[in-house]
Design a protein around this motif. Structure first.
Motif, PDB file in Angstrom:
ATOM      1  N   ILE A 196       0.868  -1.176   0.000  1.00 37.84           N
ATOM      2  CA  ILE A 196       0.000   0.000   0.000  1.00 37.84           C
ATOM      3  C   ILE A 196       0.904   1.224   0.000  1.00 37.84           C
ATOM      4  N   ARG A 197       0.817   2.011  -1.068  1.00 38.57           N
ATOM      5  CA  ARG A 197       1.673   3.196  -1.212  1.00 38.57           C
ATOM      6  C   ARG A 197       0.843   4.434  -0.880  1.00 38.57           C
ATOM      7  N   ILE A 198       1.409   5.321  -0.081  1.00 36.58           N
ATOM      8  CA  ILE A 198       0.656   6.446   0.458  1.00 36.58           C
ATOM      9  C   ILE A 198       1.446   7.732   0.299  1.00 36.58           C
ATOM     10  N   SER A 199       0.761   8.786  -0.112  1.00 31.83           N
ATOM     11  CA  SER A 199       1.377  10.115  -0.059  1.00 31.83           C
ATOM     12  C   SER A 199       1.046  10.705   1.303  1.00 31.83           C
ATOM     13  N   ASP A 200       2.071  10.848   2.122  1.00 32.66           N
ATOM     14  CA  ASP A 200       1.908  11.382   3.469  1.00 32.66           C
ATOM     15  C   ASP A 200       2.082  12.891   3.366  1.00 32.66           C
ATOM     16  N   ASN A 201       0.991  13.551   3.030  1.00 31.18           N
ATOM     17  CA  ASN A 201       1.003  14.934   2.579  1.00 31.18           C
ATOM     18  C   ASN A 201       1.645  15.893   3.573  1.00 31.18           C
ATOM     19  N   GLY A 202       1.266  15.804   4.834  1.00 30.73           N
ATOM     20  CA  GLY A 202       1.792  16.725   5.835  1.00 30.73           C
ATOM     21  C   GLY A 202       3.247  16.495   6.172  1.00 30.73           C
ATOM     22  N   ASN A 203       3.726  15.283   5.920  1.00 29.94           N
ATOM     23  CA  ASN A 203       5.130  14.955   6.178  1.00 29.94           C
ATOM     24  C   ASN A 203       6.013  15.113   4.958  1.00 29.94           C
ATOM     25  N   GLN A 204       5.436  15.356   3.773  1.00 30.02           N
ATOM     26  CA  GLN A 204       6.190  15.463   2.516  1.00 30.02           C
ATOM     27  C   GLN A 204       6.899  14.149   2.195  1.00 30.02           C
ATOM     28  N   LEU A 205       6.196  13.033   2.395  1.00 34.42           N
ATOM     29  CA  LEU A 205       6.786  11.713   2.225  1.00 34.42           C
ATOM     30  C   LEU A 205       5.936  10.824   1.330  1.00 34.42           C
ATOM     31  N   ILE A 206       6.591   9.794   0.795  1.00 28.45           N
ATOM     32  CA  ILE A 206       5.899   8.654   0.197  1.00 28.45           C
ATOM     33  C   ILE A 206       6.159   7.471   1.116  1.00 28.45           C
ATOM     34  N   ARG A 207       5.101   6.885   1.629  1.00 29.66           N
ATOM     35  CA  ARG A 207       5.205   5.817   2.608  1.00 29.66           C
ATOM     36  C   ARG A 207       4.674   4.503   2.028  1.00 29.66           C
ATOM     37  N   THR A 208       5.044   3.412   2.668  1.00 31.34           N
ATOM     38  CA  THR A 208       4.540   2.082   2.329  1.00 31.34           C
ATOM     39  C   THR A 208       3.951   1.463   3.591  1.00 31.34           C
ATOM     40  N   VAL A 209       2.788   0.833   3.436  1.00 31.18           N
ATOM     41  CA  VAL A 209       2.196   0.056   4.521  1.00 31.18           C
ATOM     42  C   VAL A 209       1.929  -1.344   3.995  1.00 31.18           C
ATOM     43  N   SER A 210       2.400  -2.352   4.702  1.00 28.88           N
ATOM     44  CA  SER A 210       2.159  -3.736   4.304  1.00 28.88           C
ATOM     45  C   SER A 210       0.720  -4.128   4.652  1.00 28.88           C
ATOM     46  N   VAL A 211       0.281  -5.253   4.131  1.00 27.98           N
ATOM     47  CA  VAL A 211      -1.082  -5.711   4.419  1.00 27.98           C
ATOM     48  C   VAL A 211      -1.248  -6.072   5.887  1.00 27.98           C
ATOM     49  N   THR A 212      -0.143  -6.247   6.602  1.00 24.31           N
ATOM     50  CA  THR A 212      -0.207  -6.520   8.040  1.00 24.31           C
ATOM     51  C   THR A 212      -0.077  -5.250   8.874  1.00 24.31           C
ATOM     52  N   GLY A 213       0.042  -4.086   8.199  1.00 23.83           N
ATOM     53  CA  GLY A 213       0.039  -2.818   8.911  1.00 23.83           C
ATOM     54  C   GLY A 213       1.386  -2.269   9.294  1.00 23.83           C
ATOM     55  N   VAL A 214       2.467  -2.771   8.706  1.00 22.71           N
ATOM     56  CA  VAL A 214       3.804  -2.254   9.012  1.00 22.71           C
ATOM     57  C   VAL A 214       4.125  -1.091   8.080  1.00 22.71           C
ATOM     58  N   ALA A 215       4.388   0.080   8.661  1.00 23.01           N
ATOM     59  CA  ALA A 215       4.644   1.287   7.883  1.00 23.01           C
ATOM     60  C   ALA A 215       6.136   1.551   7.766  1.00 23.01           C
ATOM     61  N   SER A 216       6.569   1.980   6.574  1.00 22.38           N
ATOM     62  CA  SER A 216       7.952   2.373   6.336  1.00 22.38           C
ATOM     63  C   SER A 216       7.962   3.561   5.383  1.00 22.38           C
ATOM     64  N   THR A 217       9.083   4.239   5.310  1.00 21.45           N
ATOM     65  CA  THR A 217       9.211   5.414   4.456  1.00 21.45           C
ATOM     66  C   THR A 217      10.000   5.052   3.206  1.00 21.45           C
ATOM     67  N   LEU A 218       9.412   5.287   2.041  1.00 24.73           N
ATOM     68  CA  LEU A 218      10.054   4.958   0.775  1.00 24.73           C
ATOM     69  C   LEU A 218      10.900   6.109   0.245  1.00 24.73           C
ATOM     70  N   ALA A 219      10.376   7.344   0.342  1.00 27.30           N
ATOM     71  CA  ALA A 219      11.108   8.483  -0.218  1.00 27.30           C
ATOM     72  C   ALA A 219      10.677   9.774   0.448  1.00 27.30           C
ATOM     73  N   GLY A 220      11.608  10.714   0.482  1.00 26.72           N
ATOM     74  CA  GLY A 220      11.370  12.010   1.093  1.00 26.72           C
ATOM     75  C   GLY A 220      11.955  12.084   2.483  1.00 26.72           C
ATOM     76  N   ALA A 221      12.038  13.310   2.984  1.00 28.60           N
ATOM     77  CA  ALA A 221      12.529  13.567   4.340  1.00 28.60           C
ATOM     78  C   ALA A 221      11.425  14.262   5.118  1.00 28.60           C
ATOM     79  N   ALA A 222      11.043  13.702   6.235  1.00 26.63           N
ATOM     80  CA  ALA A 222       9.910  14.212   7.012  1.00 26.63           C
ATOM     81  C   ALA A 222      10.080  15.682   7.345  1.00 26.63           C
TER      82      ALA A 222
END
Length: 385
Positions: free
Chosen positions: A293-319
């Protein structure tokens, strides 16, 4: 006046110092590229192409991109070869008219989805309607009535929406819409029948549960992880960027809403599992072929990933760091990214709204900008400092 000739050794030293200063201040690689963040509506290819606060993006099987160019009130197409054109709408002219190409009008269009035939489905946010755009650019209104916000279920023009933003489609032709102003998730069948799938109109909150017992707070991005479940007549799982709650929500095949990642009311940028993860106004959402699950984390200026089990990680950008830099991982920057889409190779395309740019993020977090140009620097950068 006669100018004294400098010794060869001194001339070489001065040249070396000039090159070093140039490379330090203006160029980090010899093939540096530049991108313009200037707003506009120019079609074409290369660095002259312009967008104006692009809000959402979709990609078809052939690699063509479709952009809801929100502030231009247009729908744009970018071919796999890199040519941009205006498919429907007229830049700078808002309205609600159906019609072909530039005769059609939109009012701050939001989320966009594409089917196998190349038809587009669009949440026309400020018109409170759902529109369809054929591959030839013919625009029709399939649900809602322009200028009339509401919450009514019903068929086609008898239904009402309130600033809908996200839209996605299953293989059976059903559309799923985040009705942002109503804090609900709606379903539109292929026959145009609109129902409320989850949430209670006008009742914002963060409660999990089934149907009207669930609550949302400004839901926006929406995506499906499977085509459809004919027995339940419902997509297997629906994922939602619940922007106002700073969470990622899930609706299962039984219509039960749960919180997959994040904690309602708590913003931040922490990676982690489930409630330990933090987001800040997550906006766009897409699911790639690997189930990420790829997410634009608008307020953080990030592109994030969330697995189907709910584990979040940061793919690109600096918070917390806004910008338009290309590069790998945290070296790249975004400015209020909104819509995201995943192609067949699992590359992510981002509507980088505040930068007026379309960005590409590879699976390993390498960020580049579409329609960037080669650096105009005259510096011959022989070394990297």
């Amino acid at each position: 006046m006669r100018i004294a000739k400098l010794p060869a050794r001194l001339s070489l030293c001065l040249l070396a110092l000039t090159l070093a200063a140039c490379c330090r201040t203006s160029q980090t690689t010899c093939d540096a590229t530049t991108s313009s963040t200037e707003a506009g509506s120019t079609d074409g290819s290369g660095s002259k192409v312009r967008f104006n606060q692009p809000g959402a993006i979709a990609v078809d099987a052939g690699g063509n991109l479709f952009v809801a160019d929100t502030a231009n009130n247009t729908v744009r197409k970018i071919t796999a070869a890199g040519d941009a054109s205006t498919l429907a709408g007229s830049a700078g002219n808002s309205g609600s008219s159906d019609g072909n190409g530039s005769l059609a009008r939109f009012n701050q269009p939001g989320g966009i989805a594409v089917d196998a035939a190349g038809n587009l489905y669009l949440a026309d946010t400020q018109n409170h309607t759902i529109r369809m755009v054929t591959s030839a650019g013919l625009v029709t209104t399939i649900a809602g009535r322009a200028g009339q916000a509401g919450q009514d279920d019903g068929t086609a023009g008898n239904a009402r929406f309130n600033q809908p933003w996200g839209v996605t489609r299953d293989a059976a032709g059903n559309l799923y819409v985040t009705d942002t102003g109503n804090a609900t998730v709606r379903k539109i069948t292929a026959a145009g029948v609109v129902t409320t799938l989850a949430g209670s109109a006008g009742n914002q909150g963060s409660s999990d549960g089934a149907g009207t017992r669930a609550q949302f707070n400004l839901p926006r991005g929406i995506a499906l992880d499977s085509a459809s479940n004919p027995a339940a007549n419902l997509a297997v799982n629906i994922y939602i960027a619940d922007t106002g709650n700073n969470t990622i929500r899930k609706i299962d095949q039984n219509g039960v809403v749960s919180t997959l990642a994040g904690t309602a009311g708590s913003s931040g940028s922490d990676d982690g599992s489930g409630q330990r993860a933090r987001f800040s106004q997550p906006y766009g959402l897409a699911i790639d072929s690997s189930g990420n699950i790829r997410i634009s984390d608008n307020g953080n200026q990030l592109i994030r990933t969330v697995s189907v089990t709910g584990v979040a990680s940061t793919l690109a950008g600096a918070a917390g760091t806004a910008g338009d830099a290309s590069g790998s991982g945290s070296k790249a920057s975004f400015n209020q990214p909104k819509g995201v889409a995943a192609d067949a190779a699992n590359n992510i395309y981002v509507a980088d709204t505040g930068n007026n740019l379309i960005r590409k993020v590879t699976t390993d977090g390498q960020v580049s900008t579409l329609f960037s140009s080669g650096s105009s620097s005259s510096c011959l950068c022989l070394f990297k400092f």
